[in-house]
Write an enzyme that holds these catalytic residues in place. Sequence first.
Site, short mmCIF file in Angstrom:
data_model
loop_
_atom_site.label_atom_id
_atom_site.label_comp_id
_atom_site.label_asym_id
_atom_site.label_seq_id
_atom_site.Cartn_x
_atom_site.Cartn_y
_atom_site.Cartn_z
N CYS A 129 30.96 -8.86 -18.71
CA CYS A 129 30.57 -9.97 -19.57
C CYS A 129 29.32 -10.63 -19.03
O CYS A 129 29.10 -10.67 -17.83
CB CYS A 129 31.66 -11.03 -19.62
SG CYS A 129 33.25 -10.36 -19.98
N GLY A 242 38.03 6.86 -20.58
CA GLY A 242 36.76 7.20 -21.23
C GLY A 242 36.90 8.52 -21.95
O GLY A 242 36.75 9.58 -21.36
N GLY A 264 42.05 4.88 -25.04
CA GLY A 264 41.43 3.87 -25.88
C GLY A 264 41.14 4.39 -27.27
O GLY A 264 42.02 4.44 -28.14
#
Lengths: 302, 269
Positions: A129, A242, A264
């Site tokens: 972030c 990934g 994911g």
Amino acid sequence: MTDLRVGIGSLKLKNPVMTASGTAGYGAELAEFFDPSLLGALVMKGISLEPWQGNPPPRITETPCGMINSIGLQNVGLEMFLREKLPFARQWDVPVIANILGTSADEYVRLAAELDGAGVEGIELNVSCPNIKKGGISFGRDMAVFARLVGAVRKTVKSAALIVKLTPDAPVAEFARAAEESGADAVSLINSIPAMAIDVNTRRPLVKNVIGGLSGPAVKPIAVRMVYQASRAVRVPVIGMGGITEGRDAVEFMLAGAHAVAVGTAIFSDPMAPLKILDGIRAYMENHGIKRVSAITGSVRT
Amino acid sequence: MKSASSDTSSILSRAAVKSNIKLNASNFILGLVPERALPGPRPGQFFMFGIDSRKDPLLRRPFCYFRKEDGAIQILYRVVGRVTTLMTGLRAGETVEILGPLGNGYPDFLGSKAEEAGNGKGKTPLVIAGGVGLASVYPLLAGLDGRAHLFYGERTGASLLLVDELRRLSGQVTLATEDGSAGFKGTAAEAAKVFLKGRDKKDFTLYACGPNGMLKAASALGVDGYIASEEKMACGVGVCLGCAVKTAGGFKRACKDGPVFKIGEALFD
Ligand SMILES: Cc1cc2nc3c(=O)[nH]c(=O)nc-3n(C[C@H](O)[C@H](O)[C@H](O)COP(=O)(O)OP(=O)(O)OC[C@H]3O[C@@H](n4cnc5c(N)ncnc54)[C@H](O)[C@@H]3O)c2cc1C
Ligand SMILES: Cc1cc2nc3c(=O)[nH]c(=O)nc-3n(C[C@H](O)[C@H](O)[C@H](O)COP(=O)(O)O)c2cc1C
Ligand code: FES
């Protein structure tokens, strides 16, 4: 019988397959397809102190063997998470890992303190972030800031396993080592990779935010390489992710050094993906006469 | 050993292609027979459709429930890119994957809930379709007992689909083309605006589906009703937050909170 159990610090997982943050919401939607208790762990969508709106649409575009997203870390905020999302997830017999994000070290520390107190089994620090104080450069790319952040959160977190999710656009071995030295119980990687795609007819970026994060099979070889390098640099467990789409992808990450894996983008193509991947790992173990899944970790022959 | 993934949910299914009918150069109707009975579907709901692949193409694509015919669920699709081009090559007997029906669909506009849905007696349903948004509102027309006034727009006259059938299903049909080659010159929403001039907007309930620009125009007509969003989707089941639709209460998910929203709830920039 295959033994699928793995340990990530204080976290005892019944198998090595977890969801990747931001790809399984807070579990409820996925539970419409399968019992989350079957997972090794449920990693929740990233949480900030206050709710975040996220970026305007379009937020997603498919690219060859991958996708770019610019969700912008939209989330319900800590209060709602503690009041509704976490209690709801408690109906399942699965460790909950909260993923946290902030714009200052202080925000991370406050989030970690509250979540640790609320009894989550794991806290994953998303350090990709922008750090407002440092003009927006991410926490995960500034070594001094990064080490201080991990150290400060470490002091706060008493019972949960502390996982640091590394940024893909920083030297992986150095940051993995710094995370370990600052007290992380595990590192996870990779986060999505900053990326961009343009519609040549309209000349407009395909996500409104211009830049987004690339995920899916397209990033897998990069992710495997980074997991390999991270696992050589540290003694703490590594969680690899990934582009994992099938069991053999997960095995590949484990051979490279991962103790556990997260799924994911594959969930978007098929909500059942985590369980299919788990089945695939089990089948690999049976075919190769492997009794304990942890025996795969790091066993690549170089 | 029993595999963990064998217990699939009731809305995930493999489906056999029954037919793949070409309407014109870029529009087709695909008939699918799911291997297991799927609940519904209702008008305005959609399916995530995938050709057997997990990597390339990566994501499933959303398509509206169009209609049921001869035991097959049909979707009306327009060729615009990668997956829709691959779809044109599907032959009867091949297997694909569908997930759905998904989303809320239009409100129950018949029966006991009709008043609540703004579809009480005396209200005329105005249905606005922009391009392949037609697929979304098509099953409404049949349910509205021929009372609907349909405004259907395409870029050019040659692209207009199923016109005779639409006339049979609707009380009245106004066609619109942007180049003026057939019907009203302009968009379907503009045609509706002209029609509404001098009429009492309270006499109508609106149902609209099409590109965001059209939904914005339809929302501005001053008629109560519903719009169906076609925001791009990755998962279709509410986990990715990709399909953001702006509302006064923040971003909502087209796939899970929609795709149908009350007019005024969804805001378009
Ligand atoms: C809820 C919902 C219902 C839909 N129902 C139908 C339907 O019944 N029939 C139908 O033909 N289409 C429908 N669509 C649109 C359809 O999903 C897209 O056209 C399709 O995903 C394009 O896939 P592709 O691989 O062929 O195109 P891609 O190669 O992915 O993209 C080609 C071009 O199409 C654009 N595009 C992709 N997705 C969308 C989208 N959702 N909206 C607008 N433009 C898009 C891309 O930006 C690009 O310019 C629906 C979309 C949604 C969200
Ligand atoms: C739509 C989307 C949302 C994401 N949200 C988060 C998030 O909130 N926090 C986080 O640490 N990572 C987030 N990620 C990154 C994933 O957790 C994961 O690291 C990355 O996507 C690579 O794995 P994959 O290729 O299997 O998706 C997100 C990824 C996607 C695609
Ligand atoms: S498409 Fe993933 S949340 Fe709607």
